[in-house]
Design a protein around this motif. Structure first.
Motif, PDB file in Angstrom:
ATOM      1  N   ILE A   1       0.724  -1.204  -0.011  1.00  0.00           N
ATOM      2  CA  ILE A   1      -0.045  -0.007  -0.096  1.00  0.00           C
ATOM      3  C   ILE A   1       0.814   1.105   0.119  1.00  0.00           C
ATOM      4  N   ASN A   2       0.582   1.907  -0.903  1.00  0.00           N
ATOM      5  CA  ASN A   2       1.594   3.173  -1.060  1.00  0.00           C
ATOM      6  C   ASN A   2       0.522   4.635  -1.216  1.00  0.00           C
ATOM      7  N   LEU A   3       0.441   5.164   0.048  1.00  0.00           N
ATOM      8  CA  LEU A   3      -0.329   6.239   0.128  1.00  0.00           C
ATOM      9  C   LEU A   3       0.584   7.566   0.250  1.00  0.00           C
ATOM     10  N   TYR A   4       1.845   7.547   0.303  1.00  0.00           N
ATOM     11  CA  TYR A   4       2.839   8.457   0.325  1.00  0.00           C
ATOM     12  C   TYR A   4       2.899   9.619   1.243  1.00  0.00           C
ATOM     13  N   GLY A   5       2.580   9.177   2.582  1.00  0.00           N
ATOM     14  CA  GLY A   5       2.482  10.122   3.440  1.00  0.00           C
ATOM     15  C   GLY A   5       1.057  10.476   3.890  1.00  0.00           C
ATOM     16  N   ARG A   6       0.215  10.101   3.197  1.00  0.00           N
ATOM     17  CA  ARG A   6      -1.418  10.543   3.306  1.00  0.00           C
ATOM     18  C   ARG A   6      -2.004   9.895   4.800  1.00  0.00           C
ATOM     19  N   GLU A   7      -1.395   8.605   5.048  1.00  0.00           N
ATOM     20  CA  GLU A   7      -1.999   7.910   6.173  1.00  0.00           C
ATOM     21  C   GLU A   7      -2.041   8.708   7.584  1.00  0.00           C
ATOM     22  N   ILE A   8      -1.152   9.776   7.662  1.00  0.00           N
ATOM     23  CA  ILE A   8      -1.105  10.513   8.728  1.00  0.00           C
ATOM     24  C   ILE A   8      -2.426  11.241   8.973  1.00  0.00           C
ATOM     25  N   PHE A   9      -3.068  11.532   7.717  1.00  0.00           N
ATOM     26  CA  PHE A   9      -4.487  12.346   7.978  1.00  0.00           C
ATOM     27  C   PHE A   9      -5.394  11.270   8.510  1.00  0.00           C
ATOM     28  N   ILE A  10      -5.210  10.008   8.106  1.00  0.00           N
ATOM     29  CA  ILE A  10      -6.386   8.956   8.675  1.00  0.00           C
ATOM     30  C   ILE A  10      -6.007   8.962   9.847  1.00  0.00           C
ATOM     31  N   LEU A  11      -4.600   8.978  10.470  1.00  0.00           N
ATOM     32  CA  LEU A  11      -4.453   8.924  11.849  1.00  0.00           C
ATOM     33  C   LEU A  11      -4.885  10.195  12.576  1.00  0.00           C
ATOM     34  N   ALA A  12      -4.922  11.212  12.122  1.00  0.00           N
ATOM     35  CA  ALA A  12      -5.249  12.425  12.606  1.00  0.00           C
ATOM     36  C   ALA A  12      -6.855  12.292  12.654  1.00  0.00           C
ATOM     37  N   PHE A  13      -7.534  11.914  11.932  1.00  0.00           N
ATOM     38  CA  PHE A  13      -8.991  11.708  11.760  1.00  0.00           C
ATOM     39  C   PHE A  13      -9.407  10.748  13.099  1.00  0.00           C
ATOM     40  N   GLY A  14      -8.605   9.694  13.069  1.00  0.00           N
ATOM     41  CA  GLY A  14      -9.100   8.888  14.135  1.00  0.00           C
ATOM     42  C   GLY A  14      -8.796   9.406  15.613  1.00  0.00           C
ATOM     43  N   PHE A  15      -7.799  10.374  15.703  1.00  0.00           N
ATOM     44  CA  PHE A  15      -7.604  11.051  16.918  1.00  0.00           C
ATOM     45  C   PHE A  15      -8.491  11.972  17.303  1.00  0.00           C
ATOM     46  N   ILE A  16      -9.123  12.817  16.293  1.00  0.00           N
ATOM     47  CA  ILE A  16     -10.280  13.659  16.379  1.00  0.00           C
ATOM     48  C   ILE A  16     -11.284  12.856  16.818  1.00  0.00           C
ATOM     49  N   LEU A  17     -11.617  11.809  16.272  1.00  0.00           N
ATOM     50  CA  LEU A  17     -12.968  10.917  16.697  1.00  0.00           C
ATOM     51  C   LEU A  17     -12.884  10.548  18.349  1.00  0.00           C
ATOM     52  N   LEU A  18     -11.631  10.217  18.698  1.00  0.00           N
ATOM     53  CA  LEU A  18     -11.304   9.989  19.916  1.00  0.00           C
ATOM     54  C   LEU A  18     -11.579  10.836  20.840  1.00  0.00           C
TER      55      LEU A  18
END
Length: 54
Positions: free
Chosen positions: A26-43
């Protein structure tokens, strides 16, 4: 009870983002940090959510 579900959803999204970072195919080229941030916001939303008192 709803706040617990939102917090668990945030934690699961954060774990998925961490899994994506370590996956070779899986190559998202650094965009997975936004997925991580979205999960943290939900938390955080789930942590500070105040339900209606009955």
């Amino acid at each position: 009870m709803r706040s617990t579900k939102i917090m668990l959803l945030g934690i699961s999204i954060m774990l998925i983002a961490l899994f994506i970072q370590n996956e070779e195919g899986i190559n998202l080229y650094g965009r997975e940090i936004f997925i991580l941030a979205f999960g943290f916001i939900l938390l955080l939303i789930g942590f500070f959510y105040k339900g209606k008192k009955q």
